[in-house]
Design an enzyme around this catalytic site. Structure first.
Site, PDB file in Angstrom:
ATOM      1  N   GLU A 153       0.821  -1.212   0.000  1.00 27.87           N
ATOM      2  CA  GLU A 153       0.000   0.000   0.000  1.00 27.87           C
ATOM      3  C   GLU A 153       0.860   1.271   0.000  1.00 27.87           C
ATOM      4  O   GLU A 153       0.843   2.052   0.954  1.00 27.87           O
ATOM      5  CB  GLU A 153      -0.962   0.013   1.187  1.00 27.87           C
ATOM      6  CG  GLU A 153      -2.036  -1.050   1.098  1.00 27.87           C
ATOM      7  CD  GLU A 153      -3.115  -0.904   2.174  1.00 27.87           C
ATOM      8  OE1 GLU A 153      -2.869  -0.223   3.182  1.00 27.87           O
ATOM      9  OE2 GLU A 153      -4.193  -1.487   2.003  1.00 27.87           O
ATOM     10  N   GLU A 305      -6.416  -8.232  -0.069  1.00 28.34           N
ATOM     11  CA  GLU A 305      -6.809  -8.175   1.341  1.00 28.34           C
ATOM     12  C   GLU A 305      -8.283  -7.839   1.454  1.00 28.34           C
ATOM     13  O   GLU A 305      -8.784  -6.965   0.750  1.00 28.34           O
ATOM     14  CB  GLU A 305      -6.066  -7.057   2.076  1.00 28.34           C
ATOM     15  CG  GLU A 305      -4.591  -7.236   2.230  1.00 28.34           C
ATOM     16  CD  GLU A 305      -3.982  -6.042   2.974  1.00 28.34           C
ATOM     17  OE1 GLU A 305      -4.721  -5.324   3.678  1.00 28.34           O
ATOM     18  OE2 GLU A 305      -2.773  -5.827   2.824  1.00 28.34           O
TER      19      GLU A 305
HETATM   20  C1  GLA Z   1      -4.111  -2.547   5.038  1.00 31.50           C
HETATM   21  C2  GLA Z   1      -2.739  -3.143   5.181  1.00 31.50           C
HETATM   22  C3  GLA Z   1      -2.685  -4.299   6.128  1.00 31.50           C
HETATM   23  C4  GLA Z   1      -3.555  -4.051   7.337  1.00 31.50           C
HETATM   24  C5  GLA Z   1      -4.951  -3.765   6.881  1.00 31.50           C
HETATM   25  C6  GLA Z   1      -5.922  -3.571   8.013  1.00 31.50           C
HETATM   26  O1  GLA Z   1      -4.831  -3.034   3.990  1.00 31.50           O
HETATM   27  O2  GLA Z   1      -2.164  -3.513   3.959  1.00 31.50           O
HETATM   28  O3  GLA Z   1      -1.355  -4.490   6.522  1.00 31.50           O
HETATM   29  O4  GLA Z   1      -3.058  -2.972   8.041  1.00 31.50           O
HETATM   30  O5  GLA Z   1      -4.933  -2.580   6.145  1.00 31.50           O
HETATM   31  O6  GLA Z   1      -7.224  -3.355   7.541  1.00 31.50           O
END
Ligand code: GLA
Length: 654
Positions: A153, A305
């Protein structure tokens, strides 16, 4: 380049971020047992492991990761191996403060959290390249490796001195001369003319409003610098393993990266998606992000995710009611995902995310969360062979562009209530509720595959984009544009007449006299609906067809204009009205909904020859589907109608 299919091998990837370094080794064996039980076939290792892999500058501790890679190989679980570069170890900030990012008001972002790296720091980039090189050399040949996951991210901004120097280099390359920069930035305004490159800074906190084009270029620069970091690591792993696909995970509808540009550099486009289970429009938000990700990927994509239960970063974090995790996962598959993964495998007991759910929650194996994960794993295994690699046909495209978002979201606008993502959501929702399958496209993309092109709002349009829209209509396509479109050129200079003349001509707008933005809660009446957020004082050309405003200052003036196949909507119609308007325009353009007569709350998507039916309601519904089918989920063979339970789904094969 290898694509997602290189990693899926005809199955839907199912699994998630796995952070075994938070657990003793006995737990790893327990994890593998449960993973196999749930049908997990993919884990992402190493996302935040930098301090574990490199506890001191230059040290390497690979033993624990060797053990895990081998454990995964022996268990038949593929590994998406991450470079750990999104969270540098504390020693890096301590020994090299130049690696830490600085905010616009001069505050350093310290270690102790994550993502505390400056994209412009040569020191950071050197360390990142070195650990990436060593990971690739060590694990490139490991049989468990299926994909590379670069960083995590990407989202940092930096206004510090090293970033300032990089910004100047970037600007020199773009403009060549200071004169060109001064012209583009309109520095004649407020005595901002630069006499030296050295005087140019990132948009640090000034006394009063910032130069908008400086801010716009800084957003472009930031996206480019982060992309440089990604590309540098990608090129290292690619050199070692040209056959292994590379990805990095996007945040959904995140303003910091020009994701069109980024997607071109990825073998696999992946996204993290966390709709609020309590949000009545959660499914719509999911559909939007999924459509956008599929369009960036130009094919199957990876849900990197999602949460099996609650997140822990909202004010109030709601769990997912029974069945919702499965439903939203199947929605992603319906809209093109060939991978359904989570943050994270096992819920942490320590650290900032200990109250964020995992596939295995604190309740463990017996908990409802894991039991539902298991059921989903079985469902995905059932449909995987039928669905992976298959495409979704859309005849409607929604145009979206980060540069228009950046330029249109600054201070000093006619209304700070106009929020680019909100407007985009409202228009996509209308199409979603009309059951019209929708892609996203960049305004300069080839639009010839689409009968209907929808522009919710593109404040900034380049000349090439305007030519593209005109060509679409000339070529027989239909175009609908929302307000605040075509206002500025690529330097954020307002176009003569307040809106591009060719677009005005296209829609039959003779003069755009004034904008009349609306206050929160204020509405404006139109002949057949109510609008909010915005209205306009337009004088129409004689041959334009119009739907007028009723009452108030704009009484009788056009709210909606149409000239042939080009439509312009000068307010934000209420949800049902926008849905009906777009459904009517789509029908006129020859675009049919996926199915007619769908009950409220049921979503239908065709992927390949499969029809996905998703009930977003809590009550059972019956859907009429002519013909005989096999439901790949239940194994039943319904004829002419299908009943879906609460949050129920069917995947019908003819
Ligand atoms: C993001 C991050 C993860 C985690 C999630 C929690 O997507 O990539 O490492 O912190 O948020 O929702």
């Amino acid at each position: 380049m290898p694509g997602l299919s290189a990693a899926t091998g005809g199955r839907i990837l199912f699994g998630g971020d796995y952070n075994p370094e938070q657990w003793p080794e006995e737990t790893w064996h327990e994890d593998v047992r449960l993973m196999k039980d749930a049908g997990v076939n993919s884990v992402t290792l190493g996302v935040f492991s930098w301090a574990k892999l490199e506890p001191h500058p230059g040290a390497r501790e690979f033993g624990w990761l060797d053990t895990l890679m081998d454990l995964m190989r022996d268990s038949g679980i593929g590994v998406v191996l991450a470079t750990p570069t999104s969270s540098p170890p504390p020693w890096m900030g301590r020994l090299h403060p130049d690696t830490l990012p600085v905010t616009e008001d001069g505050r350093t972002e310290w270690w102790g959290g994550r993502q505390h790296f400056s994209h412009s720091s040569a020191t950071y980039r050197r360390y990142a390249a070195a650990i990436t090189e060593d990971l690739a050399a060590r694990y490139g040949g490991h049989p468990a490796l299926t994909m590379w996951h670069i960083n995590n991210e990407y989202c940092t901004f930096d206004h510090g001195d090293e970033a300032a120097a990089a910004f100047r280099r970037w600007l020199r390359e773009k403009y060549g001369t200071l004169d060109a920069l001064n012209t583009a930035w309109g520095t004649a305004f407020w005595s901002q003319g630069y006499d030296s490159w050295d005087g140019i800074l990132p948009p640090r906190q000034p006394h009063y409003m910032k130069n908008p084009t400086q801010v716009l270029d800084f957003r472009r620069f930031t996206s480019d610098m982060l992309l440089e970091c990604y590309v540098a690591e990608r090129d290292i792993v690619r050199r070692h393993t040209p056959h292994i696909p590379v990805t990095t995970n996007f945040m959904p509808l995140w303003s910091g990266q020009d994701a069109w540009r980024w997607a071109e550099e990825e073998d696999v486009v992946s996204v993290d998606l966390y709709p609020d289970p309590r949000d009545p429009l959660g499914a719509q938000h999911g559909a939007l992000v999924q459509d956008m990700t599929r369009s960036q990927a130009r094919g199957p994509w990876m849900l990197m995710e999602q949460a099996a239960g609650p997140v822990n970063w909202r004010g109030v974090n709601h769990p997912k009611p029974r069945g919702l995790n499965r439903l939203w996962s199947l929605q992603a598959v319906a809209r093109g995902a060939d991978a359904v993964c989570y943050f994270q495998w096992r819920q942490s007991r320590q650290g900032a995310e200990k109250f964020h759910s995992g596939m295995v929650s604190h309740a463990g194996e017996e908990g409802r969360t894991f039991q539902e994960v298991k059921r989903l794993g079985a469902d995905l295994a059932r449909i995987g062979g039928h669905v992976t690699g298959s495409a979704i046909q859309a005849e409607v495209a929604v145009l979206h562009d980060w540069h228009a978002w950046w330029a249109g979201s600054q201070d000093g606008r006619p209304s700070s209530h106009v929020d680019h993502p909100d407007v985009l959501r409202a228009w996509h929702r209308a199409l979603w509720e009309a059951h019209l399958t929708t892609d996203f496209a960049h305004p300069e993309h080839d639009l010839s595959a689409y009968r209907l092109v929808v522009v919710p709002q593109l404040y900034l349009l380049t000349d090439a984009a305007i030519d593209n829209l005109l060509a679409h209509v000339r070529g027989g396509g239909t175009l609908v544009c929302g307000f605040l479109t075509g206002i500025a050129d690529e330097d954020d200079r307002v176009r003569p007449g307040g809106m591009d003349a060719r677009l005005r001509e296209l829609f039959g707008i003779r003069t755009l006299h004034e904008w009349w933005p609306l206050d929160a809660g204020e509405t404006v009446a139109c002949q057949s609906f109510t609008g909010s957020l915005w209205s306009e004082e337009i004088e129409a050309a004689e041959d334009a067809e119009t739907i007028p405003y009723r009452g108030g200052e704009l009484d009788g003036l056009p709210a909606v204009l149409r000239r042939g196949r080009a439509w312009y909507v000068s307010t934000l119609p209420e949800a049902e009205a926008l849905r009906d308007l777009l459904a009517e325009i789509a029908a006129g353009a020859g675009v049919r909904p996926v199915l007619d007569g769908l009950p409220a709350g049921v979503e239908a998507v065709r992927r390949g020859d499969l029809l996905f039916l998703l009930n977003h309601g809590r009550e059972p519904v019956t859907v009429e589907v002519p013909g005989s089918h096999r439901d790949l989920l239940s194994g039943s063979t319904p004829t002419d109608k299908v009943t879906l339970g609460r949050y129920g789904a069917a995947v019908l094969q003819p």
